[in-house]
Design an enzyme around this catalytic site. Sequence first.
Site: not given
Length: 370
Positions: A15, A75, A94, A96, A118, A270
């Site tokens: 992505r 990510k 993101y 995480h 998130e 995740d």
Amino acid sequence: MIIGVPKELKDHESRVGVTPAGVHALVAAGHTVLVEHNAGELCAMPDDDFQSAGAEIVGSAHDVWRLAEMVVKVKEPIEQEYRHFREGLSIFTYLHLAPARALTDELLARHVTGIAYETVRDRAGALPLLIPMSEVAGRMSVQVGAAYLEKEHGGRGVLLGGVPGVPPGNVVILGGGIVGTNAARIALGMGACVTLIDRNLDRLRELDDIFGGRLHTLASNGYNIERAVRSADLVIGGVLIPGAAAPRLVTRAMVGKMKKGAVIVDVAIDQGGCVETARPTTHSDPSYLVDGVVHYCVTNMPAAVPHTSTLALTNATFPYLLKLANLGAIGAIREDASIAEGVNTFHGTLTCKPVAESQQREWQPVAELV
């Protein structure tokens, strides 16, 4: 503002953080967008499209990170990207962080402003930047689970929908949120027998109504979970506590009582996973066996469908990105409570309570720092 869009480095992560349409809007607003060469190639967004939209194509990730005031990714940065961190840099992606102490250490030590998709919340308290990827992952979880139930992938050899004269497979879904609801939709559509477990009885009533009674619902407790997973062909973990580590609802002992060749797809991986035997895997090496049970725990499942996933993600993230670019990180944090909720690290301070609790660290609300 100078906005950098590097190519993703996580295993099979295809992505990209901004689309050509997003570049066009950012440039029209007076910003500079640096896109690393081939950053969007694997999601069918070639350099020519970005360049036509007004982006500057940069040959190396080093230069993208070095020149950008804000880096936009999909990510969390991996270890080889830590060297690019510096004071004054903002990262919008993101993150995480709850299970990622080393990444948290680096963001804090380098005084990077880390804004996590998130944990951004809207006025209704929902998680608008988590929803699109949860929709994709929820739907994919059943597709993946059905494939891994095939004998060649180590599964029991069960067809989820069954055929006339043969019962369908049993699917157990942990969590009635976005992941669980989308997983239920696909599993029911395939003809499986589906049980969904959640601790919120009102949510179970809603789901019973949404699916017209076709979905079996159970209140979440250890007894119900153990009985359900013991009879399951496919277990899907979709439990989320925003920003925090996922609770371990399925114990190793429960896994040991499951059918040989049953499949677990832990979408919550995740955030550490909701199955005790789950550990992160990659698209290159996606599964492993524990007590004869197939575990699929890929941490970036939506990367398998990158064109769909990139469009779905950026539809949600772009309004926040534009505000961050127009106002600067500090200005946007002051003006927009949703963006402030997304800030996990700020100028060397941890600012997300769930992450702090997961890592047993001190924290401070970002509102007190800006």
